[in-house]
Design a protein around this motif. Sequence first.
Motif, PDB file in Angstrom:
ATOM      1  N   ALA A  82       1.340   8.922   6.618  1.00 39.27           N
ATOM      2  CA  ALA A  82       2.200   8.309   5.588  1.00 39.27           C
ATOM      3  C   ALA A  82       2.580   9.414   4.795  1.00 39.27           C
ATOM      4  CB  ALA A  82       1.365   7.240   5.007  1.00 39.27           C
ATOM      5  N   GLU A  83       3.881   9.119   4.248  1.00 35.87           N
ATOM      6  CA  GLU A  83       4.487   9.921   3.404  1.00 35.87           C
ATOM      7  C   GLU A  83       5.527   9.481   2.396  1.00 35.87           C
ATOM      8  OE1 GLU A  83       7.126  14.260   3.471  1.00 35.87           O
ATOM      9  OE2 GLU A  83       6.509  13.151   5.396  1.00 35.87           O
ATOM     10  N   MET A  84       5.295   9.751   1.045  1.00 36.92           N
ATOM     11  CA  MET A  84       6.410   9.089   0.267  1.00 36.92           C
ATOM     12  C   MET A  84       6.750  10.222  -0.624  1.00 36.92           C
ATOM     13  SD  MET A  84       4.458   5.639  -1.278  1.00 36.92           S
ATOM     14  CE  MET A  84       5.975   5.144  -2.228  1.00 36.92           C
ATOM     15  N   GLU A 105      14.679   8.209  -3.074  1.00 37.08           N
ATOM     16  CA  GLU A 105      13.317   7.916  -2.885  1.00 37.08           C
ATOM     17  C   GLU A 105      13.460   7.632  -1.166  1.00 37.08           C
ATOM     18  OE1 GLU A 105      11.548   5.095  -4.942  1.00 37.08           O
ATOM     19  OE2 GLU A 105      11.444   6.111  -6.970  1.00 37.08           O
ATOM     20  N   SER A 107      10.274   6.989   2.168  1.00 37.57           N
ATOM     21  CA  SER A 107       8.578   6.501   2.594  1.00 37.57           C
ATOM     22  C   SER A 107       8.804   6.693   4.148  1.00 37.57           C
ATOM     23  CB  SER A 107       8.231   5.442   1.861  1.00 37.57           C
ATOM     24  OG  SER A 107       9.132   4.159   2.307  1.00 37.57           O
ATOM     25  N   SER A 108       7.719   6.943   4.725  1.00 44.36           N
ATOM     26  CA  SER A 108       7.642   7.083   6.161  1.00 44.36           C
ATOM     27  C   SER A 108       6.292   6.799   6.570  1.00 44.36           C
ATOM     28  CB  SER A 108       8.052   8.346   6.528  1.00 44.36           C
ATOM     29  OG  SER A 108       7.188   9.460   6.140  1.00 44.36           O
ATOM     30  N   ASP A 304      11.926   4.905   5.670  1.00 43.13           N
ATOM     31  CA  ASP A 304      12.748   4.026   4.869  1.00 43.13           C
ATOM     32  C   ASP A 304      13.360   4.965   3.650  1.00 43.13           C
ATOM     33  OD1 ASP A 304      13.811   2.029   3.300  1.00 43.13           O
ATOM     34  OD2 ASP A 304      12.139   1.185   2.299  1.00 43.13           O
ATOM     35  N   THR A 305      14.797   4.987   3.673  1.00 40.92           N
ATOM     36  CA  THR A 305      15.638   5.890   2.882  1.00 40.92           C
ATOM     37  C   THR A 305      16.664   5.296   2.331  1.00 40.92           C
ATOM     38  OG1 THR A 305      17.021   7.078   4.283  1.00 40.92           O
ATOM     39  CG2 THR A 305      14.745   7.958   3.835  1.00 40.92           C
TER      40      THR A 305
END
Length: 446
Positions: A82-84, A105, A107-108, A304-305
């Motif tokens: 996971a990444e933010m 921002e 997230s993935s 999600d961008t």
Amino acid sequence: MKKFSLFIVGFLAIPSCVLAADISGCQTSDSVPDGKLSLDEIVSMGLCRNPQTRAAYSAVLAARANKNAAYAPYMPSVNVGAEMGWSKDSASIDAVPGHTHNHGEFSSATLTANYLLFDFGKRYSDLNNMTAVWKAVDFDHNTTVQTYVFDVVQGYYTLLMAQADEVAAADLLKVAKEAKQMSDQKYKAGVVPKADVLKAETTVAQRQMDMQRAEMATEVAAGQLLYLLSYEQNQKIVLDDSETSKTREVEGRSVDELIAIAKEKRPDLLSVEQTTKSAKAQWDSVFLDRLPSLSGYGSVGYVDTERAIPGDRHSSAIGLRVSMPLFSGFADLNKQRAAKYNYDKSIEQLKNKQDAIELDVWKAYQNYITARELLSSSETLLISATESERVTRGMYKVGRSTMLDWMTQQAELASAKRQAISAKYDFLIKRSALALAIGDVQADLN
């Protein structure tokens, strides 16, 4: 009397008479059990309490866990990530008119799986390597256990020998005091000169010194045995020596038979054999590591961008991957050579261990035969010395022998008793050493 069982793991067999006992609380007990303790109970107690053997067994468990870890390449690996964060990048003017940069921002989350399908047997070689290491450590543990058992057996017989020496010293002191009393009476009667009294006094003093040495030797031997049993040395331990006259399995066998048994049972030899197998597996693994491998993989993800189109936020993939090292600065080639040399070394070490075991058994057998013959001779000597002292004592009473003659016979009797006691327990220790040399300490316990 509190009973103990023989707490032992690995390849060492266990006497059935000991298995039936209870070891409850033996590790935490601070006091030696009351009553007389047999050899089986002493060995059982020691194995239950000894930290050295327990540490060796922990090494076995660690090696087994490493071996089990070698099965992992046969199973798929699954990873989640996971990444933010916040990003800024240059955007194409054609794609977004009027804008030269984009930021925002994101997230993935990803889930990936990989499965090794084919690697020319490298996984199998790695597993063989760790299995051989595990077995070698297990045999090392067995060696530790057998060596410890021999140390306890030796300590047991040493204490019995010291106690027998103490009893013999007390008997000889009694004889010397009797001679002193008789010489005093004869001197007062004017039958013998003062020299007889002085000789008797000298002998009494000598026997008292022998008694003190024997008592000290008993204390030292008891302390050594208590140390082996992990007890404090200021305690009292009472031994039962009723089984010291029993015959054992090693008796009556030829040296060739014993060498053959040693080559099958010696745990240190079996450990070196497994080490050789491990070296061969390592050599194979290094060679196979240079060959291609085939893996299957799959992944699913979500991103999600601010710029992402809703339909593009999910992703997935599945496929096959072939991998093969081409060049690593000759590291793989040199690793393969090193593995080959290590395997050659282990083969020579195995041959050397086989030769050393033959010598160990041969020496232990010769020591055992010599001790057995000395035992027989010492028994004959003791009978002769005892009778000579008895006859000379009677002759001195009736004035047909001198005090010097009697003191000479007392000295010979003292020497014969010491030799007989030493020969008896030295024979038992040498017999245990022979059992240790063939890798079967149980043969000296049954």
